[in-house]
Design a protein around this motif. Structure first.
Motif, PDB file in Angstrom:
ATOM      1  N   LEU A 221       0.831  -1.211   0.000  1.00  0.00           N
ATOM      2  CA  LEU A 221       0.000   0.000   0.000  1.00  0.00           C
ATOM      3  C   LEU A 221       0.862   1.256   0.000  1.00  0.00           C
ATOM      4  CD1 LEU A 221      -2.787  -1.081   2.521  1.00  0.00           C
ATOM      5  CD2 LEU A 221      -2.998  -0.869   0.031  1.00  0.00           C
ATOM      6  N   LEU A 222       1.996   1.209   0.697  1.00  0.00           N
ATOM      7  CA  LEU A 222       2.909   2.363   0.671  1.00  0.00           C
ATOM      8  C   LEU A 222       3.467   2.576  -0.738  1.00  0.00           C
ATOM      9  CD1 LEU A 222       4.802   1.818   4.041  1.00  0.00           C
ATOM     10  CD2 LEU A 222       3.275   3.721   3.475  1.00  0.00           C
ATOM     11  N   GLN A 223       3.704   1.484  -1.467  1.00  0.00           N
ATOM     12  CA  GLN A 223       4.148   1.615  -2.854  1.00  0.00           C
ATOM     13  C   GLN A 223       3.066   2.252  -3.714  1.00  0.00           C
ATOM     14  OE1 GLN A 223       5.946  -2.003  -4.529  1.00  0.00           O
ATOM     15  NE2 GLN A 223       6.390  -2.705  -2.451  1.00  0.00           N
ATOM     16  N   LEU A 224       1.815   1.894  -3.470  1.00  0.00           N
ATOM     17  CA  LEU A 224       0.704   2.508  -4.213  1.00  0.00           C
ATOM     18  C   LEU A 224       0.554   3.986  -3.840  1.00  0.00           C
ATOM     19  CD1 LEU A 224      -1.975  -0.333  -4.061  1.00  0.00           C
ATOM     20  CD2 LEU A 224      -0.634   0.390  -6.057  1.00  0.00           C
ATOM     21  N   LYS A 225       0.863   4.311  -2.589  1.00  0.00           N
ATOM     22  CA  LYS A 225       0.834   5.717  -2.178  1.00  0.00           C
ATOM     23  C   LYS A 225       1.885   6.514  -2.944  1.00  0.00           C
ATOM     24  CE  LYS A 225       1.378   8.805   1.794  1.00  0.00           C
ATOM     25  NZ  LYS A 225       1.555   8.918   3.265  1.00  0.00           N
TER      26      LYS A 225
ATOM     27  N   GLU B 145       2.877   5.947  -5.840  1.00  0.00           N
ATOM     28  CA  GLU B 145       2.401   6.074  -7.218  1.00  0.00           C
ATOM     29  C   GLU B 145       1.223   7.038  -7.337  1.00  0.00           C
ATOM     30  OE1 GLU B 145       3.689   4.850  -9.882  1.00  0.00           O
ATOM     31  OE2 GLU B 145       5.120   3.379  -9.111  1.00  0.00           O
ATOM     32  N   GLY B 146       0.738   7.535  -6.201  1.00  0.00           N
ATOM     33  CA  GLY B 146      -0.382   8.470  -6.226  1.00  0.00           C
ATOM     34  C   GLY B 146      -1.734   7.813  -6.376  1.00  0.00           C
ATOM     35  N   MET B 147      -1.806   6.492  -6.177  1.00  0.00           N
ATOM     36  CA  MET B 147      -3.085   5.805  -6.337  1.00  0.00           C
ATOM     37  C   MET B 147      -3.943   5.879  -5.079  1.00  0.00           C
ATOM     38  SD  MET B 147      -3.946   1.919  -7.505  1.00  0.00           S
ATOM     39  CE  MET B 147      -5.672   1.404  -7.427  1.00  0.00           C
ATOM     40  N   ILE B 148      -3.284   5.844  -3.921  1.00  0.00           N
ATOM     41  CA  ILE B 148      -3.994   5.947  -2.650  1.00  0.00           C
ATOM     42  C   ILE B 148      -3.253   6.926  -1.760  1.00  0.00           C
ATOM     43  CG2 ILE B 148      -4.753   3.524  -2.792  1.00  0.00           C
ATOM     44  CD1 ILE B 148      -2.720   2.984  -0.468  1.00  0.00           C
ATOM     45  N   ASP B 149      -3.898   7.285  -0.671  1.00  0.00           N
ATOM     46  CA  ASP B 149      -3.200   7.948   0.427  1.00  0.00           C
ATOM     47  C   ASP B 149      -3.357   7.054   1.645  1.00  0.00           C
ATOM     48  OD1 ASP B 149      -1.611   9.838   1.574  1.00  0.00           O
ATOM     49  OD2 ASP B 149      -2.872  11.530   0.962  1.00  0.00           O
ATOM     50  N   LEU B 150      -2.358   7.032   2.482  1.00  0.00           N
ATOM     51  CA  LEU B 150      -2.357   6.160   3.652  1.00  0.00           C
ATOM     52  C   LEU B 150      -1.903   6.973   4.854  1.00  0.00           C
ATOM     53  CD1 LEU B 150      -2.655   3.289   4.826  1.00  0.00           C
ATOM     54  CD2 LEU B 150      -0.276   2.858   4.161  1.00  0.00           C
ATOM     55  N   TYR B 151      -2.782   7.104   5.832  1.00  0.00           N
ATOM     56  CA  TYR B 151      -2.490   7.884   7.030  1.00  0.00           C
ATOM     57  C   TYR B 151      -2.209   6.932   8.194  1.00  0.00           C
ATOM     58  CZ  TYR B 151      -4.441  11.701   4.290  1.00  0.00           C
ATOM     59  OH  TYR B 151      -4.687  12.629   3.298  1.00  0.00           O
ATOM     60  N   ARG B 152      -0.978   7.001   8.736  1.00  0.00           N
ATOM     61  CA  ARG B 152      -0.576   6.080   9.794  1.00  0.00           C
ATOM     62  C   ARG B 152      -0.101   6.828  11.043  1.00  0.00           C
ATOM     63  NH1 ARG B 152       3.496   1.704   8.265  1.00  0.00           N
ATOM     64  NH2 ARG B 152       4.719   3.457   7.451  1.00  0.00           N
ATOM     65  N   ILE B 153      -0.718   7.954  11.333  1.00  0.00           N
ATOM     66  CA  ILE B 153      -0.341   8.719  12.514  1.00  0.00           C
ATOM     67  C   ILE B 153      -0.761   7.970  13.776  1.00  0.00           C
ATOM     68  CG2 ILE B 153      -0.689  10.889  13.771  1.00  0.00           C
ATOM     69  CD1 ILE B 153      -1.110  12.225  11.034  1.00  0.00           C
ATOM     70  N   SER B 154      -1.991   7.488  13.782  1.00  0.00           N
ATOM     71  CA  SER B 154      -2.487   6.699  14.906  1.00  0.00           C
ATOM     72  C   SER B 154      -3.564   5.755  14.392  1.00  0.00           C
ATOM     73  CB  SER B 154      -3.069   7.604  16.009  1.00  0.00           C
ATOM     74  OG  SER B 154      -4.164   8.352  15.499  1.00  0.00           O
TER      75      SER B 154
ATOM     76  N   PRO C 253      -7.145   3.840  14.236  1.00  0.00           N
ATOM     77  CA  PRO C 253      -7.050   2.984  13.051  1.00  0.00           C
ATOM     78  C   PRO C 253      -6.466   3.749  11.856  1.00  0.00           C
ATOM     79  CG  PRO C 253      -9.308   3.727  13.336  1.00  0.00           C
ATOM     80  CD  PRO C 253      -8.543   4.224  14.527  1.00  0.00           C
ATOM     81  N   TYR C 254      -5.479   3.128  11.192  1.00  0.00           N
ATOM     82  CA  TYR C 254      -4.880   3.738  10.015  1.00  0.00           C
ATOM     83  C   TYR C 254      -5.935   3.872   8.913  1.00  0.00           C
ATOM     84  CZ  TYR C 254      -0.522   2.386  12.347  1.00  0.00           C
ATOM     85  OH  TYR C 254       0.496   2.217  13.261  1.00  0.00           O
ATOM     86  N   GLN C 255      -5.845   4.957   8.157  1.00  0.00           N
ATOM     87  CA  GLN C 255      -6.863   5.274   7.149  1.00  0.00           C
ATOM     88  C   GLN C 255      -6.303   5.202   5.733  1.00  0.00           C
ATOM     89  OE1 GLN C 255     -10.341   6.314   7.872  1.00  0.00           O
ATOM     90  NE2 GLN C 255      -9.607   5.167   9.663  1.00  0.00           N
ATOM     91  N   ILE C 256      -7.098   4.651   4.818  1.00  0.00           N
ATOM     92  CA  ILE C 256      -6.756   4.592   3.402  1.00  0.00           C
ATOM     93  C   ILE C 256      -7.740   5.455   2.627  1.00  0.00           C
ATOM     94  CG2 ILE C 256      -6.483   3.100   1.376  1.00  0.00           C
ATOM     95  CD1 ILE C 256      -6.081   0.760   3.299  1.00  0.00           C
ATOM     96  N   VAL C 257      -7.209   6.260   1.718  1.00  0.00           N
ATOM     97  CA  VAL C 257      -8.030   7.055   0.799  1.00  0.00           C
ATOM     98  C   VAL C 257      -7.737   6.555  -0.618  1.00  0.00           C
ATOM     99  CG1 VAL C 257      -8.601   9.362  -0.047  1.00  0.00           C
ATOM    100  CG2 VAL C 257      -7.836   9.051   2.325  1.00  0.00           C
ATOM    101  N   LEU C 258      -8.777   6.204  -1.348  1.00  0.00           N
ATOM    102  CA  LEU C 258      -8.600   5.736  -2.721  1.00  0.00           C
ATOM    103  C   LEU C 258      -8.659   6.939  -3.654  1.00  0.00           C
ATOM    104  CD1 LEU C 258      -8.276   3.293  -4.602  1.00  0.00           C
ATOM    105  CD2 LEU C 258     -10.779   3.146  -4.707  1.00  0.00           C
TER     106      LEU C 258
END
Length: 269
Positions: A232-236, A238-247, A249-254
């Protein structure tokens, strides 16, 4: 699809998935509507003509009207032999996804395909029997269930099936070891994520990363949280998703919900 169809186990006509047979199905579907007359012109026997369009549907290559899906169009044009690992991973995903048109297949993969796990034909037959007892009203014969276990295993062992993914290895007669396969490409995960999101989270802007792990998405690809997060970090990147891992539950944006965009990446279009 009606639940009784999802619980049917005899679609395979006693044959494992055959990529070369499906290739002939897709070749027809590229230009014309599938029909008994056109199927009769292939090298496929009568029961193969019945089984392989059903496999192609369950593999995400044909829709319910036997027309090519987006995935099917790309495969028919750029990988007709279905030899590309990403093609085979996506075929496996469609067979085994939690909302699969064939529910027992998903159940077996999620329960048994854990790296290092071993199981037997008898284990799978018992799994199918219990699954159908819990979810279906109709009763399947012991012979039908045993045939289905043989077909399921054969799909993952035979080279003309999905054997090249190296998910299973036969250890002894009727005993199988689940291997640690090569990790699927980030674009395979991206394509599957787009499809999965559209079914389970349509209209949602974000989802929890835990949902992809707890609700069996990661398990289809034999991935734990660490390997899935890396992809998922690789997809981030590439600009396909965003991944928030501050705390948590971690959040994914498509950010790119277009399956054709991802298929172009897979087949380098």
């Amino acid at each position: 699809m009606a639940m009784e169809k999802k619980l049917a186990i005899n679609f395979h006509e006693t044959f494992s998935l055959s990529r070369d047979s499906i290739r002939q199905i897709l070749e027809i579907a590229k230009n014309e509507k599938l029909s008994k007359e056109l199927l009769a012109r292939t090298s496929l026997g009568t029961n193969y003509q019945k089984a392989m369009p059903k496999y192609a549907f369950r593999a995400g290559l044909l829709d319910q009207r036997n027309k090519l899906t987006s995935f099917g169009r790309f495969v028919a044009q750029y990988d007709p032999a279905m030899s590309h690992p990403s093609t085979q991973w996506l075929i496996h995903y469609h067979l085994a996804k939690p909302h699969s048109p064939t529910a027992f297949w998903s159940h077996l993969v999620i329960k048994r395909f854990i790296p290092g796990n071993t199981f037997t034909n008898e284990d799978l037959a018992n799994d199918i029997t219990k699954f159908l007892q819990e979810h279906a009203d109709n009763i399947h014969s012991t012979r039908s269930i045993r045939s289905t276990t043989t077909v399921f295993i054969g799909t993952y062992l035979k080279q003309d099936g999905l054997g090249n993914l190296r998910l299973l290895q036969e250890q002894a007669a009727n005993t199988y070891l689940v291997l640690i396969p090569e990790t699927p490409s980030k674009w395979v995960i991206g394509c599957a994520l787009v499809e999965y999101w559209g079914v389970h989270y349509k209209g949602r802007l974000t989802i929890n990363l835990d949902d992809l792990i707890e609700k069996k998405f990661a398990g289809v690809f034999l991935l734990g949280e660490e390997r899935l997060t890396d992809l998922l970090l690789q997809l981030k990147q590439e600009g396909m998703i965003d991944l928030y891992r501050i705390s948590r539950p971690y959040q994914i944006v498509l950010l790119q919900p277009d399956c054709e965009y991802v298929l172009q990446k897979i087949y380098h279009i």
